[in-house]
Design a protein around this motif. Structure first.
Motif, PDB file in Angstrom:
ATOM      1  N   SER A  84       0.815  -1.215   0.000  1.00  0.00           N
ATOM      2  CA  SER A  84       0.000   0.000   0.000  1.00  0.00           C
ATOM      3  C   SER A  84       0.849   1.264   0.000  1.00  0.00           C
ATOM      4  O   SER A  84       0.497   2.262  -0.641  1.00  0.00           O
ATOM      5  CB  SER A  84      -0.935   0.002   1.216  1.00  0.00           C
ATOM      6  OG  SER A  84      -1.844  -1.078   1.148  1.00  0.00           O
ATOM      7  N   ALA A  85       1.972   1.238   0.725  1.00  0.00           N
ATOM      8  CA  ALA A  85       2.837   2.425   0.794  1.00  0.00           C
ATOM      9  C   ALA A  85       3.392   2.791  -0.579  1.00  0.00           C
ATOM     10  O   ALA A  85       3.651   3.968  -0.862  1.00  0.00           O
ATOM     11  CB  ALA A  85       3.973   2.189   1.777  1.00  0.00           C
ATOM     12  N   GLU A  86       3.553   1.797  -1.436  1.00  0.00           N
ATOM     13  CA  GLU A  86       4.078   2.053  -2.778  1.00  0.00           C
ATOM     14  C   GLU A  86       3.049   2.709  -3.702  1.00  0.00           C
ATOM     15  O   GLU A  86       3.415   3.212  -4.770  1.00  0.00           O
ATOM     16  CB  GLU A  86       4.567   0.741  -3.401  1.00  0.00           C
ATOM     17  CG  GLU A  86       5.838   0.211  -2.738  1.00  0.00           C
ATOM     18  CD  GLU A  86       6.209  -1.186  -3.192  1.00  0.00           C
ATOM     19  OE1 GLU A  86       5.436  -1.782  -3.981  1.00  0.00           O
ATOM     20  OE2 GLU A  86       7.257  -1.694  -2.749  1.00  0.00           O
ATOM     21  N   LYS A  87       1.789   2.742  -3.290  1.00  0.00           N
ATOM     22  CA  LYS A  87       0.728   3.324  -4.118  1.00  0.00           C
ATOM     23  C   LYS A  87       0.585   4.823  -3.851  1.00  0.00           C
ATOM     24  O   LYS A  87      -0.528   5.343  -3.694  1.00  0.00           O
ATOM     25  CB  LYS A  87      -0.603   2.616  -3.842  1.00  0.00           C
ATOM     26  CG  LYS A  87      -0.573   1.112  -3.966  1.00  0.00           C
ATOM     27  CD  LYS A  87      -0.392   0.667  -5.400  1.00  0.00           C
ATOM     28  CE  LYS A  87      -0.474  -0.852  -5.510  1.00  0.00           C
ATOM     29  NZ  LYS A  87      -0.311  -1.325  -6.887  1.00  0.00           N
ATOM     30  N   ILE A  88       1.703   5.514  -3.781  1.00  0.00           N
ATOM     31  CA  ILE A  88       1.714   6.942  -3.428  1.00  0.00           C
ATOM     32  C   ILE A  88       0.754   7.727  -4.329  1.00  0.00           C
ATOM     33  O   ILE A  88       0.786   7.597  -5.560  1.00  0.00           O
ATOM     34  CB  ILE A  88       3.139   7.516  -3.544  1.00  0.00           C
ATOM     35  CG1 ILE A  88       4.058   6.843  -2.524  1.00  0.00           C
ATOM     36  CG2 ILE A  88       3.152   9.031  -3.337  1.00  0.00           C
ATOM     37  CD1 ILE A  88       5.527   7.177  -2.691  1.00  0.00           C
ATOM     38  N   GLY A  89      -0.117   8.529  -3.682  1.00  0.00           N
ATOM     39  CA  GLY A  89      -1.042   9.381  -4.414  1.00  0.00           C
ATOM     40  C   GLY A  89      -2.302   8.691  -4.895  1.00  0.00           C
ATOM     41  O   GLY A  89      -3.174   9.338  -5.501  1.00  0.00           O
ATOM     42  N   ASP A  90      -2.432   7.389  -4.631  1.00  0.00           N
ATOM     43  CA  ASP A  90      -3.585   6.618  -5.140  1.00  0.00           C
ATOM     44  C   ASP A  90      -4.666   6.491  -4.064  1.00  0.00           C
ATOM     45  O   ASP A  90      -4.522   5.702  -3.128  1.00  0.00           O
ATOM     46  CB  ASP A  90      -3.114   5.233  -5.581  1.00  0.00           C
ATOM     47  CG  ASP A  90      -4.233   4.413  -6.228  1.00  0.00           C
ATOM     48  OD1 ASP A  90      -5.390   4.883  -6.244  1.00  0.00           O
ATOM     49  OD2 ASP A  90      -3.935   3.303  -6.716  1.00  0.00           O
ATOM     50  N   PRO A  91      -5.775   7.228  -4.196  1.00  0.00           N
ATOM     51  CA  PRO A  91      -6.827   7.166  -3.177  1.00  0.00           C
ATOM     52  C   PRO A  91      -7.765   5.972  -3.337  1.00  0.00           C
ATOM     53  O   PRO A  91      -8.758   5.867  -2.621  1.00  0.00           O
ATOM     54  CB  PRO A  91      -7.583   8.480  -3.395  1.00  0.00           C
ATOM     55  CG  PRO A  91      -7.471   8.712  -4.863  1.00  0.00           C
ATOM     56  CD  PRO A  91      -6.100   8.200  -5.251  1.00  0.00           C
ATOM     57  N   TYR A  92      -7.432   5.080  -4.269  1.00  0.00           N
ATOM     58  CA  TYR A  92      -8.279   3.909  -4.503  1.00  0.00           C
ATOM     59  C   TYR A  92      -7.726   2.658  -3.815  1.00  0.00           C
ATOM     60  O   TYR A  92      -8.207   1.546  -4.047  1.00  0.00           O
ATOM     61  CB  TYR A  92      -8.469   3.683  -6.007  1.00  0.00           C
ATOM     62  CG  TYR A  92      -9.285   4.791  -6.631  1.00  0.00           C
ATOM     63  CD1 TYR A  92     -10.672   4.759  -6.610  1.00  0.00           C
ATOM     64  CD2 TYR A  92      -8.660   5.907  -7.184  1.00  0.00           C
ATOM     65  CE1 TYR A  92     -11.424   5.787  -7.141  1.00  0.00           C
ATOM     66  CE2 TYR A  92      -9.402   6.951  -7.724  1.00  0.00           C
ATOM     67  CZ  TYR A  92     -10.789   6.879  -7.689  1.00  0.00           C
ATOM     68  OH  TYR A  92     -11.547   7.927  -8.203  1.00  0.00           O
ATOM     69  N   VAL A  93      -6.726   2.846  -2.970  1.00  0.00           N
ATOM     70  CA  VAL A  93      -6.180   1.769  -2.139  1.00  0.00           C
ATOM     71  C   VAL A  93      -6.312   2.204  -0.680  1.00  0.00           C
ATOM     72  O   VAL A  93      -5.790   3.243  -0.290  1.00  0.00           O
ATOM     73  CB  VAL A  93      -4.701   1.485  -2.475  1.00  0.00           C
ATOM     74  CG1 VAL A  93      -4.119   0.466  -1.501  1.00  0.00           C
ATOM     75  CG2 VAL A  93      -4.565   0.992  -3.910  1.00  0.00           C
ATOM     76  N   ILE A  94      -7.017   1.407   0.115  1.00  0.00           N
ATOM     77  CA  ILE A  94      -7.226   1.710   1.532  1.00  0.00           C
ATOM     78  C   ILE A  94      -6.672   0.560   2.358  1.00  0.00           C
ATOM     79  O   ILE A  94      -7.074  -0.595   2.184  1.00  0.00           O
ATOM     80  CB  ILE A  94      -8.723   1.908   1.858  1.00  0.00           C
ATOM     81  CG1 ILE A  94      -9.344   2.963   0.939  1.00  0.00           C
ATOM     82  CG2 ILE A  94      -8.896   2.296   3.332  1.00  0.00           C
ATOM     83  CD1 ILE A  94      -8.756   4.341   1.078  1.00  0.00           C
ATOM     84  N   GLN A  95      -5.739   0.874   3.237  1.00  0.00           N
ATOM     85  CA  GLN A  95      -5.044  -0.136   4.041  1.00  0.00           C
ATOM     86  C   GLN A  95      -5.666  -0.270   5.432  1.00  0.00           C
ATOM     87  O   GLN A  95      -5.825   0.723   6.148  1.00  0.00           O
ATOM     88  CB  GLN A  95      -3.577   0.258   4.189  1.00  0.00           C
ATOM     89  CG  GLN A  95      -2.766  -0.625   5.111  1.00  0.00           C
ATOM     90  CD  GLN A  95      -2.605  -2.030   4.571  1.00  0.00           C
ATOM     91  OE1 GLN A  95      -2.091  -2.229   3.474  1.00  0.00           O
ATOM     92  NE2 GLN A  95      -3.048  -3.014   5.341  1.00  0.00           N
ATOM     93  N   SER A  96      -6.005  -1.493   5.814  1.00  0.00           N
ATOM     94  CA  SER A  96      -6.421  -1.759   7.192  1.00  0.00           C
ATOM     95  C   SER A  96      -5.195  -1.624   8.095  1.00  0.00           C
ATOM     96  O   SER A  96      -4.117  -2.116   7.770  1.00  0.00           O
ATOM     97  CB  SER A  96      -6.988  -3.180   7.296  1.00  0.00           C
ATOM     98  OG  SER A  96      -7.246  -3.512   8.639  1.00  0.00           O
ATOM     99  N   THR A  97      -5.371  -0.953   9.242  1.00  0.00           N
ATOM    100  CA  THR A  97      -4.212  -0.647  10.099  1.00  0.00           C
ATOM    101  C   THR A  97      -4.453  -1.094  11.542  1.00  0.00           C
ATOM    102  O   THR A  97      -4.756  -0.284  12.414  1.00  0.00           O
ATOM    103  CB  THR A  97      -3.892   0.861  10.037  1.00  0.00           C
ATOM    104  OG1 THR A  97      -5.097   1.615  10.291  1.00  0.00           O
ATOM    105  CG2 THR A  97      -3.377   1.254   8.667  1.00  0.00           C
ATOM    106  N   PRO A  98      -4.280  -2.395  11.815  1.00  0.00           N
ATOM    107  CA  PRO A  98      -4.422  -2.909  13.183  1.00  0.00           C
ATOM    108  C   PRO A  98      -3.143  -2.642  13.987  1.00  0.00           C
ATOM    109  O   PRO A  98      -2.319  -1.810  13.606  1.00  0.00           O
ATOM    110  CB  PRO A  98      -4.651  -4.401  12.964  1.00  0.00           C
ATOM    111  CG  PRO A  98      -3.898  -4.696  11.700  1.00  0.00           C
ATOM    112  CD  PRO A  98      -4.004  -3.465  10.847  1.00  0.00           C
ATOM    113  N   SER A  99      -2.956  -3.352  15.089  1.00  0.00           N
ATOM    114  CA  SER A  99      -1.799  -3.105  15.956  1.00  0.00           C
ATOM    115  C   SER A  99      -0.473  -3.397  15.250  1.00  0.00           C
ATOM    116  O   SER A  99       0.553  -2.767  15.554  1.00  0.00           O
ATOM    117  CB  SER A  99      -1.908  -3.944  17.232  1.00  0.00           C
ATOM    118  OG  SER A  99      -2.075  -5.315  16.924  1.00  0.00           O
TER     119      SER A  99
END
Length: 323
Positions: A84-99
Motif C-alpha cells: 500500500s505504501a508504494e501506491k503513493i497518491g492513489d486514493p483507490y487503495v485503503i489499508q487496514s491498520t491494526p496493531s
C-alpha cells in the motif's frame, strides 16, 4: 460584442470549475472501485472488520463505487503495508491498520510506518484484558501484584505471540506495577486460556473478545480491561485506569490511505467513515464483536498513531525485540 460575451462566459466557467476543486475533464472522487487491503488471511477478526466496513460503505451508499477486499498476509503485516505504501497518491487503495501497523515498523526498518501513509479513520478498538482461573487466589489486580511479589519465582503470565499487544500488555503491566512475572508465549489466545484452566499459567492477557466465552461459562474471571471506559459486554469488570494503572491498550480498527492522495479524496473518505460510524449496522457490529468505540479522524488519527508508537517502542526495546 459576441466575442466579448464568449470570453466572459469562458471566464465564468473557469471560475466555477476552480471553485469546485476540479478542472474540465476531471471526474469527482471516487469514480472507480476502491481496493481494501488486509494484512492477514481471510477469516480473522481483522479481515471481518474490513469486509464489514466495505459492505456498509456500499450498501448504505456512503460511497458510490464498488469495493474489493484483498488479503496480503505475511511478515507480521509488512507485506501488505509495503504494497500500500508504494501506491503513493492513489486514493483507490485503503489499508487496514491494526496493531501490527504500529509494531511491525518498530521491529523492522524495512517496514513503512504511519508517516508514509495518509491516516483516514480509527473507529474502535478491540481491548485487551487480564484473566485468571475462576477459583484463582488472585481475584483482583491488587492481589495479583502482591501475589507476584510473594510467590517464589513470580507468577506465570501467558500471552499469544511475541511482540503482540497481548505481550505488550503483560510487559506494560509488569513495568508499571513492579509485578514479578515469567512470560510464556503461546500460539494463540485459546491456548493461553487452556494454560490458565490447566494451572500451567497463573494469569493471561488477551483480547476481551477471545476471553468472553470462558468468562460467560464461569471458567475464568476477567479482573481488568485496558480501555478508556468499561465495556458494555462486561460492565462489572473495572478498567485498569480506574484501578490506578494508566494502561489503555487495544487493537485499533482503523484505515489509512497511501501518502499524498488528493485533499478532496481524503475529505471524502473521512466524511464517509464518520457517517459509517453513525450507522445502526456499525454500532451493532461493535457490540457483537466486543469492540469499544474510539473515533479519530485525519490529523487526530495521525496524532494517535504518533502517541501509540511512542508508547509501544520502549516496551519492545525492554523485551529485547528492537535491535
Amino acid at each position: 460584442m459576441r466575442i466579448k460575451g464568449m470570453v466572459v462566459l469562458a471566464m465564468m466557467v473557469s471560475l466555477v470549475l476552480s471553485l469546485g476543486g476540479c478542472s474540465a475533464g476531471e471526474k469527482a472522487y471516487p469514480n472507480k472501485p476502491i481496493e481494501f487491503v488486509v494484512p492477514s488471511s481471510a477469516g480473522g477478526s481483522g479481515d471481518a472488520f474490513i469486509r464489514t466496513v466495505a459492505d456498509i460503505l456500499t450498501k448504505e451508499k456512503l460511497i458510490n463505487v464498488p469495493t474489493t477486499v484483498v488479503n496480503k498476509p505475511g511478515g507480521s503485516g509488512a507485506i501488505a503495508f509495503k504494497y500500500s505504501a508504494e501506491k503513493i497518491g492513489d486514493p483507490y487503495v485503503i489499508q487496514s491498520t491494526p496493531s501490527t501497523f504500529i509494531v511491525a515498523p518498530i521491529l523492522s526498518k524495512d517496514c513503512p510506518n504511519y508517516t508514509q501513509f495518509t491516516p483516514i479513520a480509527m473507529l474502535a478498538t478491540e481491548p485487551q484484558c487480564i484473566i485468571v482461573k475462576a477459583d484463582s487466589p488472585y481475584q483482583t489486580l491488587e492481589s495479583l501484584v502482591e501475589g507476584s511479589k510473594s510467590k517464589s519465582g513470580g507468577l506465570t503470565w501467558s500471552f499469544s505471540s511475541v511482540g503482540s499487544y497481548d505481550h505488550l500488555m503483560a510487559l506494560q503491566f509488569a513495568r508499571m506495577t513492579g509485578a514479578k512475572v515469567v512470560l510464556v508465549p503461546q500460539p494463540s489466545d485459546n491456548e493461553s486460556i487452556v494454560a490458565v484452566l490447566g494451572g500451567h499459567a497463573d494469569v493471561a492477557s488477551m483480547s476481551m473478545r477471545s476471553a468472553l466465552g470462558q468468562v460467560e461459562a464461569g471458567k475464568v474471571k476477567m479482573i481488568g480491561v485496558a480501555c478508556l471506559e468499561r465495556a458494555k459486554k462486561v460492565p462489572d469488570v473495572p478498567t485498569l485506569k480506574e484501578l490506578g494503572y494508566d494502561i489503555v491498550m487495544g487493537i485499533p480498527r482503523a484505515v489509512c490511505a497511501p501518502k499524498d492522495i488528493p485533499e478532496n479524496a481524503r475529505d471524502v473518505l473521512i466524511d464517509a467513515f464518520k457517517k459509517l460510524a453513525a450507522t445502526e449496522r456499525w454500532q451493532k457490529y461493535v457490540d457483537d464483536e466486543c469492540l469499544v468505540p474510539e473515533e479519530h479522524y485525519g490529523d487526530d488519527y495521525t496524532n494517535f498513531l504518533k502517541v501509540e508508537t511512542e508508547k509501544v517502542e520502549p516496551l519492545l526495546r525492554d523485551a529485547g525485540l528492537v535491535q
